[in-house]
Design a protein around this motif. Structure first.
Motif, mmCIF file in Angstrom:
data_model
loop_
_atom_site.group_PDB
_atom_site.id
_atom_site.type_symbol
_atom_site.label_atom_id
_atom_site.label_comp_id
_atom_site.label_asym_id
_atom_site.label_seq_id
_atom_site.Cartn_x
_atom_site.Cartn_y
_atom_site.Cartn_z
ATOM 1 N N MET A 251 39.351 26.713 64.586
ATOM 2 C CA MET A 251 39.447 25.305 64.895
ATOM 3 C C MET A 251 38.070 24.733 65.241
ATOM 4 O O MET A 251 37.780 23.595 64.899
ATOM 5 N N LEU A 252 37.237 25.500 65.903
ATOM 6 C CA LEU A 252 35.907 24.994 66.247
ATOM 7 C C LEU A 252 35.083 24.732 64.989
ATOM 8 O O LEU A 252 34.363 23.735 64.927
ATOM 9 N N LYS A 253 35.195 25.586 63.995
ATOM 10 C CA LYS A 253 34.470 25.377 62.740
ATOM 11 C C LYS A 253 34.897 24.057 62.095
ATOM 12 O O LYS A 253 34.067 23.359 61.519
ATOM 13 N N GLU A 254 36.177 23.720 62.189
ATOM 14 C CA GLU A 254 36.677 22.475 61.612
ATOM 15 C C GLU A 254 35.997 21.256 62.227
ATOM 16 O O GLU A 254 35.873 20.218 61.594
ATOM 17 N N HIS A 255 35.553 21.392 63.475
ATOM 18 C CA HIS A 255 34.878 20.300 64.174
ATOM 19 C C HIS A 255 33.361 20.394 64.082
ATOM 20 O O HIS A 255 32.648 19.639 64.727
ATOM 21 N N GLY A 256 32.855 21.351 63.293
ATOM 22 C CA GLY A 256 31.419 21.457 63.072
ATOM 23 C C GLY A 256 30.667 22.367 64.021
ATOM 24 O O GLY A 256 29.443 22.432 63.974
ATOM 25 N N MET B 56 33.684 16.078 72.786
ATOM 26 C CA MET B 56 33.995 17.347 73.432
ATOM 27 C C MET B 56 35.383 17.320 74.065
ATOM 28 O O MET B 56 36.121 18.301 74.012
ATOM 29 N N ALA B 57 35.756 16.192 74.647
ATOM 30 C CA ALA B 57 37.078 16.068 75.271
ATOM 31 C C ALA B 57 38.184 16.168 74.224
ATOM 32 O O ALA B 57 39.226 16.791 74.472
ATOM 33 N N ILE B 58 37.973 15.579 73.063
ATOM 34 C CA ILE B 58 38.965 15.654 71.981
ATOM 35 C C ILE B 58 39.142 17.093 71.518
ATOM 36 O O ILE B 58 40.267 17.584 71.372
ATOM 37 N N VAL B 59 38.033 17.780 71.290
ATOM 38 C CA VAL B 59 38.094 19.168 70.838
ATOM 39 C C VAL B 59 38.771 20.035 71.900
ATOM 40 O O VAL B 59 39.644 20.847 71.587
ATOM 41 N N ALA B 60 38.399 19.874 73.158
ATOM 42 C CA ALA B 60 38.995 20.660 74.241
ATOM 43 C C ALA B 60 40.502 20.404 74.332
ATOM 44 O O ALA B 60 41.284 21.344 74.512
ATOM 45 N N ALA B 61 40.926 19.161 74.184
ATOM 46 C CA ALA B 61 42.354 18.834 74.244
ATOM 47 C C ALA B 61 43.112 19.507 73.101
ATOM 48 O O ALA B 61 44.224 20.017 73.301
ATOM 49 N N GLU B 62 42.526 19.525 71.903
ATOM 50 C CA GLU B 62 43.177 20.171 70.761
ATOM 51 C C GLU B 62 43.302 21.679 70.985
ATOM 52 O O GLU B 62 44.323 22.279 70.652
ATOM 53 N N LEU B 63 42.280 22.280 71.557
ATOM 54 C CA LEU B 63 42.332 23.711 71.833
ATOM 55 C C LEU B 63 43.376 24.021 72.909
ATOM 56 O O LEU B 63 44.139 24.980 72.775
ATOM 57 N N ARG B 64 43.415 23.194 73.947
ATOM 58 C CA ARG B 64 44.412 23.400 75.008
ATOM 59 C C ARG B 64 45.828 23.205 74.483
ATOM 60 O O ARG B 64 46.755 23.880 74.936
ATOM 61 N N ALA B 65 45.999 22.298 73.532
ATOM 62 C CA ALA B 65 47.315 22.074 72.931
ATOM 63 C C ALA B 65 47.798 23.321 72.182
ATOM 64 O O ALA B 65 49.001 23.508 72.004
ATOM 65 N N GLU B 66 46.869 24.157 71.769
ATOM 66 C CA GLU B 66 47.199 25.420 71.107
ATOM 67 C C GLU B 66 47.302 26.562 72.122
ATOM 68 O O GLU B 66 47.302 27.731 71.751
#
Length: 56
Positions: A1-6, A31-41
């Motif tokens: 998922m991190l790769k998808e965000h660059g 960063m907040a958007i990426v962190a929220a997506e990771l936490r959602a997983e």
């Protein structure tokens, strides 16, 4: 998922980083958007934002 965000993996120091963010203020909204997506997983998220070095 991190790769998808660059994000890139720093092999030597073993951490993920956002390219182009060195010595600059990080985009906290991004960063907040990426962190929220990771936490959602149901992934544990740790962020660090070092303060820029003072200029002389």
């Amino acid at each position: 998922m991190l790769k998808e965000h660059g994000f890139k993996w720093h092999r030597k120091n073993r951490y993920w980083y956002a390219p182009g963010s060195r010595n600059e203020q990080a985009d906290t909204a991004f960063m907040a958007i990426v962190a929220a997506e990771l936490r959602a997983e149901n992934l544990r998220v740790t962020t660090a934002q070092p303060q820029p070095a003072p200029t002389a």
